[in-house]
Scaffold this motif. Sequence first.
Motif, PDB file in Angstrom:
ATOM      1  N   ALA A 141       3.049   6.581  -5.170  1.00  0.00           N
ATOM      2  CA  ALA A 141       2.828   6.984  -6.605  1.00  0.00           C
ATOM      3  C   ALA A 141       1.573   7.862  -6.620  1.00  0.00           C
ATOM      4  O   ALA A 141       1.578   8.895  -7.461  1.00  0.00           O
ATOM      5  CB  ALA A 141       2.001   5.779  -7.343  1.00  0.00           C
ATOM      6  N   ARG A 142       0.507   8.115  -5.788  1.00  0.00           N
ATOM      7  CA  ARG A 142      -0.228   9.025  -5.666  1.00  0.00           C
ATOM      8  C   ARG A 142       0.063  10.322  -5.298  1.00  0.00           C
ATOM      9  O   ARG A 142      -0.242  11.400  -5.926  1.00  0.00           O
ATOM     10  CB  ARG A 142      -1.481   8.554  -4.582  1.00  0.00           C
ATOM     11  CG  ARG A 142      -2.541   9.704  -4.151  1.00  0.00           C
ATOM     12  CD  ARG A 142      -3.300   9.974  -5.472  1.00  0.00           C
ATOM     13  NE  ARG A 142      -4.279  11.101  -5.489  1.00  0.00           N
ATOM     14  CZ  ARG A 142      -3.954  12.415  -5.690  1.00  0.00           C
ATOM     15  NH1 ARG A 142      -2.853  12.485  -6.291  1.00  0.00           N
ATOM     16  NH2 ARG A 142      -4.499  13.144  -5.548  1.00  0.00           N
ATOM     17  N   ALA A 143       1.202  10.387  -4.431  1.00  0.00           N
ATOM     18  CA  ALA A 143       1.807  11.777  -3.925  1.00  0.00           C
ATOM     19  C   ALA A 143       2.628  12.107  -5.385  1.00  0.00           C
ATOM     20  O   ALA A 143       2.561  13.452  -5.376  1.00  0.00           O
ATOM     21  CB  ALA A 143       2.699  11.362  -2.863  1.00  0.00           C
ATOM     22  N   GLU A 144       3.054  11.263  -6.047  1.00  0.00           N
ATOM     23  CA  GLU A 144       3.801  12.043  -7.388  1.00  0.00           C
ATOM     24  C   GLU A 144       2.987  12.562  -8.284  1.00  0.00           C
ATOM     25  O   GLU A 144       3.102  13.462  -8.976  1.00  0.00           O
ATOM     26  CB  GLU A 144       4.453  10.558  -8.042  1.00  0.00           C
ATOM     27  CG  GLU A 144       5.927  10.217  -7.320  1.00  0.00           C
ATOM     28  CD  GLU A 144       6.284   9.095  -8.101  1.00  0.00           C
ATOM     29  OE1 GLU A 144       6.100   9.055  -9.215  1.00  0.00           O
ATOM     30  OE2 GLU A 144       7.080   8.304  -7.353  1.00  0.00           O
ATOM     31  N   LEU A 145       1.641  12.259  -8.176  1.00  0.00           N
ATOM     32  CA  LEU A 145       0.837  12.868  -9.265  1.00  0.00           C
ATOM     33  C   LEU A 145       0.274  14.274  -8.577  1.00  0.00           C
ATOM     34  O   LEU A 145      -0.190  14.965  -9.476  1.00  0.00           O
ATOM     35  CB  LEU A 145      -0.551  12.118  -9.273  1.00  0.00           C
ATOM     36  CG  LEU A 145      -0.482  10.639  -9.727  1.00  0.00           C
ATOM     37  CD1 LEU A 145      -1.829   9.855  -9.689  1.00  0.00           C
ATOM     38  CD2 LEU A 145      -0.067  10.681 -11.490  1.00  0.00           C
TER      39      LEU A 145
ATOM     40  N   TYR B  42       0.726  -1.164  -0.120  1.00  0.00           N
ATOM     41  CA  TYR B  42       0.162  -0.018   0.042  1.00  0.00           C
ATOM     42  C   TYR B  42       0.917   1.185   0.053  1.00  0.00           C
ATOM     43  O   TYR B  42       0.453   2.232  -0.467  1.00  0.00           O
ATOM     44  CB  TYR B  42      -0.849   0.148   1.238  1.00  0.00           C
ATOM     45  CG  TYR B  42      -2.039   1.153   1.211  1.00  0.00           C
ATOM     46  CD1 TYR B  42      -2.991   1.165   0.188  1.00  0.00           C
ATOM     47  CD2 TYR B  42      -1.950   1.967   2.073  1.00  0.00           C
ATOM     48  CE1 TYR B  42      -3.878   2.015   0.312  1.00  0.00           C
ATOM     49  CE2 TYR B  42      -2.814   3.214   2.242  1.00  0.00           C
ATOM     50  CZ  TYR B  42      -3.895   3.106   1.257  1.00  0.00           C
ATOM     51  OH  TYR B  42      -4.706   4.199   1.199  1.00  0.00           O
TER      52      TYR B  42
ATOM     53  N   PHE C 147       1.758   2.576  -3.456  1.00  0.00           N
ATOM     54  CA  PHE C 147       0.590   3.200  -4.053  1.00  0.00           C
ATOM     55  C   PHE C 147       0.423   4.618  -3.468  1.00  0.00           C
ATOM     56  O   PHE C 147       0.077   5.425  -4.523  1.00  0.00           O
ATOM     57  CB  PHE C 147      -0.840   2.486  -3.693  1.00  0.00           C
ATOM     58  CG  PHE C 147      -1.974   3.228  -4.039  1.00  0.00           C
ATOM     59  CD1 PHE C 147      -2.658   3.390  -5.333  1.00  0.00           C
ATOM     60  CD2 PHE C 147      -2.732   3.716  -2.998  1.00  0.00           C
ATOM     61  CE1 PHE C 147      -3.599   4.362  -5.543  1.00  0.00           C
ATOM     62  CE2 PHE C 147      -3.892   4.799  -3.267  1.00  0.00           C
ATOM     63  CZ  PHE C 147      -4.426   4.853  -4.657  1.00  0.00           C
ATOM     64  N   MET C 148       0.538   4.748  -2.193  1.00  0.00           N
ATOM     65  CA  MET C 148       0.447   6.051  -1.825  1.00  0.00           C
ATOM     66  C   MET C 148       1.792   7.011  -2.252  1.00  0.00           C
ATOM     67  O   MET C 148       1.522   8.085  -2.520  1.00  0.00           O
ATOM     68  CB  MET C 148       0.603   6.028  -0.284  1.00  0.00           C
ATOM     69  CG  MET C 148      -0.714   5.506   0.375  1.00  0.00           C
ATOM     70  SD  MET C 148      -2.137   6.270  -0.310  1.00  0.00           S
ATOM     71  CE  MET C 148      -2.256   7.907   0.646  1.00  0.00           C
TER      72      MET C 148
ATOM     73  N   VAL D 224      -5.192  17.350  -7.403  1.00  0.00           N
ATOM     74  CA  VAL D 224      -6.377  16.992  -8.312  1.00  0.00           C
ATOM     75  C   VAL D 224      -6.413  18.601  -8.896  1.00  0.00           C
ATOM     76  O   VAL D 224      -6.769  19.394  -8.346  1.00  0.00           O
ATOM     77  CB  VAL D 224      -7.409  16.472  -7.751  1.00  0.00           C
ATOM     78  CG1 VAL D 224      -8.679  16.468  -8.717  1.00  0.00           C
ATOM     79  CG2 VAL D 224      -7.399  15.361  -7.088  1.00  0.00           C
TER      80      VAL D 224
END
Length: 94
Positions: A55-59, A49, A52-53, A62
């Motif tokens: 990778a999400r932070a790299e985005l 997990y 995943f977090m 929103v």
Amino acid sequence: MAKQARVFMTGGSQAIRLPAEFRFAGDVVYVRRNADGDVVLSDQPREPYAAFMAARAELGAVPEGFLSQAERAQGRAARDPFAGMDDEPAGEGA
């Protein structure tokens, strides 16, 4: 539909002869047990997990225009997920 695979011993290890449609492309497979205790085979390693977090932070954030204010303020609806279901199992009747 589930298929059967043959289990056999080779040396001191168990091996499984998979049906052709379940063959793996590579020569490595990852094995784990799920919460029900079933054995799961995959050709992809299970990502933690934390990955995943990260990778999400790299985005980043929103984009502001992703949803309008009306789309963001949908609220919640209370409903019974079993409403309209019969109490009698299918195929049984008087």
